[in-house]
Design a protein around this motif. Structure first.
Motif, mmCIF file in Angstrom:
data_model
loop_
_atom_site.group_PDB
_atom_site.id
_atom_site.type_symbol
_atom_site.label_atom_id
_atom_site.label_comp_id
_atom_site.label_asym_id
_atom_site.label_seq_id
_atom_site.Cartn_x
_atom_site.Cartn_y
_atom_site.Cartn_z
ATOM 1 N N ALA A 171 51.848 36.850 38.513
ATOM 2 C CA ALA A 171 51.109 36.213 39.612
ATOM 3 C C ALA A 171 51.053 37.110 40.840
ATOM 4 O O ALA A 171 50.002 37.242 41.481
ATOM 5 C CB ALA A 171 51.743 34.873 39.965
ATOM 6 N N VAL A 172 52.168 37.759 41.156
ATOM 7 C CA VAL A 172 52.196 38.642 42.331
ATOM 8 C C VAL A 172 51.385 39.907 42.054
ATOM 9 O O VAL A 172 50.757 40.453 42.957
ATOM 10 C CB VAL A 172 53.646 38.960 42.756
ATOM 11 N N GLU A 173 51.356 40.339 40.801
ATOM 12 C CA GLU A 173 50.532 41.502 40.468
ATOM 13 C C GLU A 173 49.050 41.196 40.692
ATOM 14 O O GLU A 173 48.291 42.043 41.167
ATOM 15 C CB GLU A 173 50.761 41.948 39.031
ATOM 16 N N GLU A 174 48.622 39.993 40.382
ATOM 17 C CA GLU A 174 47.238 39.596 40.656
ATOM 18 C C GLU A 174 46.985 39.579 42.166
ATOM 19 O O GLU A 174 45.945 40.030 42.637
ATOM 20 C CB GLU A 174 46.943 38.219 40.047
ATOM 21 N N ALA A 175 47.964 39.097 42.939
ATOM 22 C CA ALA A 175 47.847 39.121 44.401
ATOM 23 C C ALA A 175 47.780 40.558 44.894
ATOM 24 O O ALA A 175 47.006 40.882 45.812
ATOM 25 C CB ALA A 175 49.025 38.384 45.042
ATOM 26 N N TYR A 176 48.566 41.455 44.272
ATOM 27 C CA TYR A 176 48.520 42.884 44.624
ATOM 28 C C TYR A 176 47.119 43.437 44.354
ATOM 29 O O TYR A 176 46.545 44.129 45.189
ATOM 30 C CB TYR A 176 49.564 43.675 43.821
ATOM 31 N N ARG A 177 46.578 43.142 43.173
ATOM 32 C CA ARG A 177 45.269 43.673 42.789
ATOM 33 C C ARG A 177 44.190 43.259 43.790
ATOM 34 O O ARG A 177 43.397 44.077 44.245
ATOM 35 C CB ARG A 177 44.902 43.207 41.377
ATOM 36 N N ILE A 178 44.186 41.989 44.157
ATOM 37 C CA ILE A 178 43.178 41.481 45.083
ATOM 38 C C ILE A 178 43.366 42.098 46.469
ATOM 39 O O ILE A 178 42.391 42.532 47.108
ATOM 40 C CB ILE A 178 43.239 39.938 45.133
ATOM 41 N N THR A 179 44.597 42.171 46.928
ATOM 42 C CA THR A 179 44.880 42.734 48.252
ATOM 43 C C THR A 179 44.573 44.228 48.272
ATOM 44 O O THR A 179 43.973 44.736 49.229
ATOM 45 C CB THR A 179 46.351 42.477 48.642
ATOM 46 N N ALA A 180 44.953 44.936 47.218
ATOM 47 C CA ALA A 180 44.688 46.378 47.151
ATOM 48 C C ALA A 180 43.191 46.663 47.156
ATOM 49 O O ALA A 180 42.742 47.636 47.776
ATOM 50 C CB ALA A 180 45.352 46.972 45.907
ATOM 51 N N ALA A 181 42.412 45.822 46.489
ATOM 52 C CA ALA A 181 40.954 46.001 46.501
ATOM 53 C C ALA A 181 40.406 45.863 47.914
ATOM 54 O O ALA A 181 39.512 46.613 48.330
ATOM 55 C CB ALA A 181 40.287 45.004 45.563
ATOM 56 N N ARG A 182 40.943 44.927 48.683
ATOM 57 C CA ARG A 182 40.506 44.757 50.072
ATOM 58 C C ARG A 182 40.925 45.959 50.919
ATOM 59 O O ARG A 182 40.170 46.428 51.763
ATOM 60 C CB ARG A 182 41.094 43.470 50.657
ATOM 61 N N LEU A 183 42.141 46.470 50.694
ATOM 62 C CA LEU A 183 42.607 47.645 51.434
ATOM 63 C C LEU A 183 41.774 48.879 51.077
ATOM 64 O O LEU A 183 41.481 49.707 51.936
ATOM 65 C CB LEU A 183 44.090 47.890 51.163
ATOM 66 N N ASP A 184 41.384 48.983 49.793
ATOM 67 C CA ASP A 184 40.516 50.090 49.368
ATOM 68 C C ASP A 184 39.183 50.071 50.110
ATOM 69 O O ASP A 184 38.599 51.117 50.372
ATOM 70 C CB ASP A 184 40.235 50.029 47.859
ATOM 71 N N THR A 185 38.707 48.884 50.431
ATOM 72 C CA THR A 185 37.462 48.765 51.186
ATOM 73 C C THR A 185 37.639 49.323 52.589
ATOM 74 O O THR A 185 36.748 49.981 53.125
ATOM 75 C CB THR A 185 37.019 47.284 51.253
ATOM 76 N N MET A 186 38.799 49.078 53.179
ATOM 77 C CA MET A 186 39.080 49.579 54.530
ATOM 78 C C MET A 186 39.368 51.078 54.524
ATOM 79 O O MET A 186 39.019 51.766 55.465
ATOM 80 C CB MET A 186 40.299 48.860 55.133
ATOM 81 N N TRP A 187 40.039 51.553 53.503
ATOM 82 C CA TRP A 187 40.441 52.962 53.446
ATOM 83 C C TRP A 187 40.045 53.537 52.087
ATOM 84 O O TRP A 187 40.875 53.702 51.204
ATOM 85 C CB TRP A 187 41.943 53.116 53.655
ATOM 86 N N PRO A 188 38.746 53.822 51.905
ATOM 87 C CA PRO A 188 38.317 54.370 50.610
ATOM 88 C C PRO A 188 38.949 55.746 50.372
ATOM 89 O O PRO A 188 39.025 56.558 51.277
ATOM 90 C CB PRO A 188 36.805 54.458 50.731
ATOM 91 N N ARG A 189 39.394 55.930 49.161
ATOM 92 C CA ARG A 189 40.054 57.183 48.794
ATOM 93 C C ARG A 189 39.464 57.663 47.481
ATOM 94 O O ARG A 189 38.731 56.955 46.822
ATOM 95 C CB ARG A 189 41.550 56.951 48.592
#
Length: 194
Positions: A171-189
């Motif tokens: 469950a927390v890994e799914e939360a990580y995935r969703i949050t990381a996708a949002r962070l990727d939008t802010m800081w594309p790498r």
């Protein structure tokens, strides 16, 4: 007069030296604007009197120990593993930032954008378009709105404590995935966090 909300805990990805380099370039620009101001240039409010420079420096002091070798030296470089325990994710670390500093940096990004549109490169007041985007990305990274997923992830990482390795539950890994996708939008790498 509004109440000072105090520090806010945010999730920041360990971007290694990438974030340090971006902060350094932005700091040099803000220093050159400060010098231009001392030489007689008039700057808009978030840039005047070194306000944005001071905010950037305070934010970097809060964030620096979560990044790359600095995190290793501070013994805060815990790894984040997928629920299987074998796949390593980009670490997200908790940082307390002052929302006023984040708002100042965001306003500075807008002011830098206005200067970049008005002033030609190499003109009287330096402003580089790429650094406008950097200022906006840094403030966006530190001002990402909370979601149910980011709250779950933040609480899970806080419970694990700083510096230790963490194996995420499914469950927390799914939360990580969703949050990381949002962070990727802010800081594309070049490589996404997920």
């Amino acid at each position: 007069m509004g109440l000072d909300p105090g520090p806010r805990a945010v999730l920041v990805p360990d971007l290694g030296d990438e974030l340090a380099g971006a902060v350094g370039r932005l700091e040099r620009l803000l220093l050159s604007l400060r010098a231009a101001e001392r030489a007689g240039a008039t700057l808009p409010e978030p840039l005047a009197d070194g306000a944005a420079l001071a905010a950037l420096r305070r934010l970097w002091r809060a964030v620096a120990l979560t990044q790359g070798r600095r995190a290793v030296e501070a013994r805060l470089a815990g790894r984040v593993y997928a629920s299987c325990g074998r796949i390593e994710h980009v670490p997200l670390r908790l940082v307390d930032v002052d929302p006023v500093d984040v708002a100042t940096l965001s306003a500075a990004a807008a002011a830098l954008g206005a200067i970049a549109l008005r002033e030609p490169e190499g003109g009287g007041v330096p402003a580089r378009g790429d650094l406008v985007a950097v200022a906006a990305r840094i403030s966006g990274l530190l001002d990402l709105a909370d979601t149910a997923e980011s709250i779950v992830l933040r609480e899970y990482l806080a419970a694990a404590g700083p510096g230790g390795d963490v194996v995420l539950t499914s469950a927390v890994e799914e939360a990580y995935r969703i949050t990381a996708a949002r962070l990727d939008t802010m800081w594309p790498r070049g490589h996404s966090l997920t």
